[in-house]
Motif scaffolding. Structure first.
Motif, PDB file in Angstrom:
ATOM      1  N   GLN A   1     -15.856   6.935  -8.808  1.00 15.19           N
ATOM      2  CA  GLN A   1     -15.662   5.481  -8.745  1.00 15.19           C
ATOM      3  C   GLN A   1     -15.011   4.969 -10.024  1.00 15.19           C
ATOM      4  OE1 GLN A   1     -16.365   3.706  -6.068  1.00 15.19           O
ATOM      5  NE2 GLN A   1     -17.236   5.432  -4.973  1.00 15.19           N
TER       6      GLN A   1
ATOM      7  N   LEU B   1     -16.955   1.931  -1.398  1.00 13.94           N
ATOM      8  CA  LEU B   1     -15.572   2.354  -1.648  1.00 13.94           C
ATOM      9  C   LEU B   1     -15.453   3.873  -1.701  1.00 13.94           C
ATOM     10  CD1 LEU B   1     -14.722  -0.321  -4.358  1.00 13.94           C
ATOM     11  CD2 LEU B   1     -13.887  -0.267  -2.010  1.00 13.94           C
TER      12      LEU B   1
ATOM     13  N   ASN C   1      -3.594   8.379   7.091  1.00 14.94           N
ATOM     14  CA  ASN C   1      -4.361   7.170   7.415  1.00 14.94           C
ATOM     15  C   ASN C   1      -3.621   6.279   8.410  1.00 14.94           C
ATOM     16  OD1 ASN C   1      -6.614   7.760   5.911  1.00 14.94           O
ATOM     17  ND2 ASN C   1      -5.881   6.753   4.077  1.00 14.94           N
TER      18      ASN C   1
ATOM     19  N   THR D   1     -11.894  12.209  -1.799  1.00 13.14           N
ATOM     20  CA  THR D   1     -11.995  10.737  -1.877  1.00 13.14           C
ATOM     21  C   THR D   1     -11.507  10.006  -0.627  1.00 13.14           C
ATOM     22  OG1 THR D   1      -9.772  10.508  -2.778  1.00 13.14           O
ATOM     23  CG2 THR D   1     -11.560  10.808  -4.369  1.00 13.14           C
ATOM     24  N   ARG D   2     -10.818  10.689   0.247  1.00 12.32           N
ATOM     25  CA  ARG D   2     -10.185  10.059   1.419  1.00 12.32           C
ATOM     26  C   ARG D   2      -9.188   8.977   0.994  1.00 12.32           C
ATOM     27  NH1 ARG D   2     -13.305  10.441   6.927  1.00 12.32           N
ATOM     28  NH2 ARG D   2     -14.156  12.489   6.588  1.00 12.32           N
TER      29      ARG D   2
ATOM     30  N   ARG E   1       0.831  -1.203   0.000  1.00  9.81           N
ATOM     31  CA  ARG E   1       0.000   0.000   0.000  1.00  9.81           C
ATOM     32  C   ARG E   1       0.873   1.264   0.000  1.00  9.81           C
ATOM     33  NH1 ARG E   1      -4.800   0.823   4.393  1.00  9.81           N
ATOM     34  NH2 ARG E   1      -5.269   2.953   3.824  1.00  9.81           N
TER      35      ARG E   1
ATOM     36  N   GLU F   1     -12.120  -4.549   2.753  1.00  9.67           N
ATOM     37  CA  GLU F   1     -11.868  -3.638   1.620  1.00  9.67           C
ATOM     38  C   GLU F   1     -11.265  -4.429   0.452  1.00  9.67           C
ATOM     39  OE1 GLU F   1     -11.867   0.026   1.821  1.00  9.67           O
ATOM     40  OE2 GLU F   1     -10.789   0.485  -0.026  1.00  9.67           O
TER      41      GLU F   1
ATOM     42  N   PRO G   1     -11.564   5.258  -4.244  1.00 12.25           N
ATOM     43  CA  PRO G   1     -12.023   3.955  -3.738  1.00 12.25           C
ATOM     44  C   PRO G   1     -10.869   2.964  -3.628  1.00 12.25           C
ATOM     45  CG  PRO G   1     -12.592   4.232  -6.057  1.00 12.25           C
ATOM     46  CD  PRO G   1     -12.015   5.534  -5.614  1.00 12.25           C
ATOM     47  N   GLY G   2     -10.980   2.105  -2.625  1.00 12.37           N
ATOM     48  CA  GLY G   2      -9.825   1.262  -2.320  1.00 12.37           C
ATOM     49  C   GLY G   2      -8.701   2.187  -1.913  1.00 12.37           C
ATOM     50  N   ASN G   3      -7.562   2.105  -2.563  1.00 11.03           N
ATOM     51  CA  ASN G   3      -6.516   3.111  -2.329  1.00 11.03           C
ATOM     52  C   ASN G   3      -6.062   3.698  -3.654  1.00 11.03           C
ATOM     53  OD1 ASN G   3      -5.227   0.838  -3.170  1.00 11.03           O
ATOM     54  ND2 ASN G   3      -4.252   0.410  -1.217  1.00 11.03           N
ATOM     55  N   LYS G   4      -7.015   3.833  -4.555  1.00 10.94           N
ATOM     56  CA  LYS G   4      -6.689   4.299  -5.907  1.00 10.94           C
ATOM     57  C   LYS G   4      -6.238   5.756  -5.941  1.00 10.94           C
ATOM     58  CE  LYS G   4      -9.510   1.000  -8.415  1.00 10.94           C
ATOM     59  NZ  LYS G   4     -10.825   0.743  -8.984  1.00 10.94           N
TER      60      LYS G   4
END
Lengths: 295, 430
Positions: free
Chosen positions: A158, B247, A258, A241-242, A70, B400, A245-248
């Protein structure tokens, strides 16, 4: 002898003059950076036993960091984000805007003001504003526009999350690029262009052989500032997006946040911050060396 | 000139005197407007009864952001005197960090505590045997389903017998209505909800229903944990669960506040608060006649059995470094009044822990909650241990990866185990 004494006195005076800048720099930048290095070698946490009794763990956090997929993903996302938004998006569009503003076109002040306007919005406000434009499937403003024209709606954050984050950061930074590059363009003597025109140079040749070479120091300065500042962009991406999505879209700053403040592992997050600092420093040094190019 | 100086000095002296004459103040951290509205009458009563000023500090609303700010302030030594903790999974770690003052003696000596349901008292006890939180409110969770949607499609609304039956029901919903059949909160963005409102529902009915062993280690390599992740994977692979919204940055908004009210999602885990806050009278998108239209199933066990998940709903705690510890503890007991419990229940929909509310006409008016409160003592719960917040984060990361179809059940389990081992050390995992 008298000259030496004069030199020493002058050096002392310089030190005194630098002191008002040096003291805040030491307290607010150097000390926190060194403290982050120390923290990165502990298991300091915001909660749990490690919060009460943190212990020295040596390089364990760094070993874990370098084996964390990650983390590498966040470096890759940061690379795309910086190249996409700062180097390509903001620079290219900022340069085009600066060139356009240089010409006597109708509505130039309005055009300039419109490009500068996004800078007035704080990062988080800009992020939330774009959420209303992009997020929520058919509820997003952009999707509603598509639906109005009979097209299927898109869940922008997304489907194209990183592209959207790059686009929003580009939108926000064109103004800064335009100001810096306008200043650089103004410094190019008009006589050089006149001479080139008399020699029969076409606009493309003038751009490639006069504008770009004479702008090189300004461009490198802009690259330095925008690269380092874009690496540290946090609020915009976090609000938008924080990291998902996922860690994209998890750029390094969001990854550090995080780890430190969502997983509460301050020591591990500090290790990530130290690596980000080293990367920024390396890029900074590379750019500063590049600034010494012969023009 | 002298008069001017004398006047100035007098003004300074007066302001200093006024300052010292001020009552003591107590800083209380709360999150969410509903929680603040519910607590405001209690704050006024505390001010009156204890002769102090109560300052309510509104912290960021999402639980994760609230915890970040709260923990950062507590670590820095400038935290609020009194605060609520959104997820009970965080309590053991906050105790280990030394942030919470013990309140067991005060609660035991408090006459009203005798009326509290046993499960609340048991949930409040920390792994070291001491009580650090006041268990005024319970979260009683089950599976909530759209009775109208199922009946219209001719799908059984009977209690599912086991996981296989639940999965079959979700598939039938998808086939016959096109709606998503079942939602278990998952993923990193949902924060502690992925554990509290998702994973916990399944693990309590699995072959290994507890995550904490007798010696305080985490049993995460068990078959039960893998089976839970397999259940998630089956839901996701069969497109029975809405994945994309989970997500996003606020994953609960679309499924809970839009898809379920519109019928696009037919069943989801939730707590009693859903009848009031999410889809009831306090909702921005209420479902008309919610208690009839929306039914509940207990969580079925993997191989049968029925479980109702109970946990502490945002328990209250006192900062161990509160400026005036005794005063903060007195205020804590005031916050546990029946009035505050009912006020919270009315605005948020959580369940009061005191049986005294059953004798109160104001609570009897909350017809949705009365039977749930009466049955609260039958709730099942997970044992807590230091490091539970890390497990919670690990579950979020593992689910996730499942949402993103990056791994299978074994891989998800490995993500959980690796995260806990890396964070807490190898010795923390059995």
């Amino acid at each position: 002898m008298a000259f030496d004494a004069f030199q020493k006195r002058k050096e002392r005076q310089l030190l005194w003059l630098l002191l008002p800048a040096l003291v805040p720099l030491l307290i607010l930048t150097i000390y926190p950076a060194l403290y982050a290095v120390y923290l990165s070698m502990t298991n300091e946490a915001l909660t749990g036993v490690a919060a009460a009794k943190p212990r020295f763990v040596g390089a364990a956090n760094y070993l874990r960091l370098f084996s964390d997929g990650r983390f590498w993903n966040s470096l890759f996302v940061t690379f795309v984000f910086v190249v996409g938004s700062a180097i390509i998006g903001q620079f290219v569009l900022g340069f085009i805007s600066a060139m356009a503003l240089r010409r006597k076109i109708v509505g130039a002040p309005v055009f300039g003001a419109a490009i500068l306007l996004p800078n007035a919005a704080p990062e988080v406000v800009a992020g939330f504003m774009w959420i209303s434009m992009l997020a929520g499937g058919d509820h997003a403003t952009l999707s509603k526009i598509l639906v109005f024209f009979g097209l299927p709606y898109v869940d922008w954050l997304q489907t194209f999350p990183l592209f959207m984050v790059v686009m929003v950061n580009t939108w926000r930074g064109i103004g800064t690029a335009m100001i810096l590059l306008t200043a650089g363009l103004a410094a190019v003597p008009a006589e050089v262009y006149e001479a080139a025109r008399m020699d029969g140079a076409n606009p493309r040749q003038m751009f490639m052989r006069i504008t770009l070479p004479l702008m090189a120091p300004t461009i490198f300065l802009y690259m330095l500032i925008s690269t380092v500042s874009t690496i540290s962009v946090f609020g915009l991406v976090y609000a938008l997006t924080r990291g998902g999505p996922g860690n994209k879209t998890e750029v390094i700053s969001v990854y550090i946040y995080n780890q430190s403040f969502a997983a509460f592992q301050i020591g591990y997050g500090a290790a990530g911050a130290v690596v980000a600092l080293v990367v920024s420093l390396a890029l900074g040094i590379a750019y500063v060396r590049s600034l010494k190019v012969e023009v | 000139m002298n008069k001017l100086v004398a006047g100035g000095l007098a003004a300074i002296a007066l302001s200093l005197l006024a300052g010292t004459a001020n009552a003591e103040s107590l800083r209380v951290a709360l999150h969410g407007q509903a929680g603040i509205d519910a607590f405001t009458p209690t704050a006024e009563r505390i001010e009156k009864n204890l002769g102090i000023d109560v300052e309510i500090v509104e912290y960021p609303a999402p639980d994760k952001d609230y915890m970040t700010k709260l923990l950062t302030e507590l670590a820095a030594g400038n935290g609020p005197d009194l605060f609520s903790i959104p997820s009970a999974a965080d309590v053991a770690d906050m105790v280990a960090a030394g942030y919470l003052a013990p309140v067991g003696a005060e609660l035991a000596a408090w006459p009203e505590y005798a009326d509290f349901v046993d499960v609340a008292k048991q949930l409040a006890v920390s792994p070291d045997g001491e009580t650090y939180v006041a268990p005024y409110i319970l979260g009683i969770q089950q599976i909530y389903f759209r009775r109208d949607v199922l009946e219209k499609a001719g799908i059984s609304t009977e209690q599912p017998k086991d996981w296989a039956d639940l999965l079959a029901r979700a598939k039938e919903i998808k086939e016959k209505t096109g709606s998503f059949g079942l939602l278990f909160p998952a993923g990193v963005s949902w924060g502690g909800g992925a554990f509290d409102e998702g994973f916990s529902h399944l693990i309590i009915g699995s072959s290994t229903p507890q995550l904490v062993t007798d010696d305080g280690k985490f049993d995460l390599t068990s078959q039960g944990v893998r089976d839970v992740f397999q259940f998630y994977k089956d839901l996701i692979d069969a497109d029975l669960m809405p994945v994309d919204p989970l997500l996003g940055p606020e994953p609960w908004v679309i499924p809970k506040y839009e898809m379920f009210p519109s019928g696009e999602l037919a069943a989801t885990t939730c707590g009693s608060w859903c009848y009031i806050f999410d889809w009831g009278r306090e909702s921005r998108n209420p479902i008309p006649d919610v208690t009839n239209v929306v039914g509940t199933w207990a969580d079925p066990g993997q191989n049968g059995g029925e479980f109702v998940l109970a946990n502490l709903g945002a328990p209250w705690a006192v900062n161990a470094k509160a400026a005036n510890l005794e005063l903060a503890k007195k205020a804590l007991l005031e916050a546990g009044s029946v009035e505050n419990q009912i006020e919270t229940a009315a605005r948020i929909g959580n369940i009061p822990a005191s049986n005294a509310v059953q004798r109160d006409p104001r609570f009897q008016a909350l017809t949705e909650l009365v039977p749930i409160q009466a049955a609260a003592n039958h709730g099942t719960y997970l044992k807590q241990a230091t490091g539970m917040s890390v497990v919670s984060e690990g579950v979020a990361r593992a689910t996730e990866a499942l949402l993103r179809k990056e791994t299978d059940a074994a891989g998800a389990q490995q993500i959980l185990v690796d995260h806990v081992r890396q964070t807490l050390g190898d010795e923390a995992v059995k």
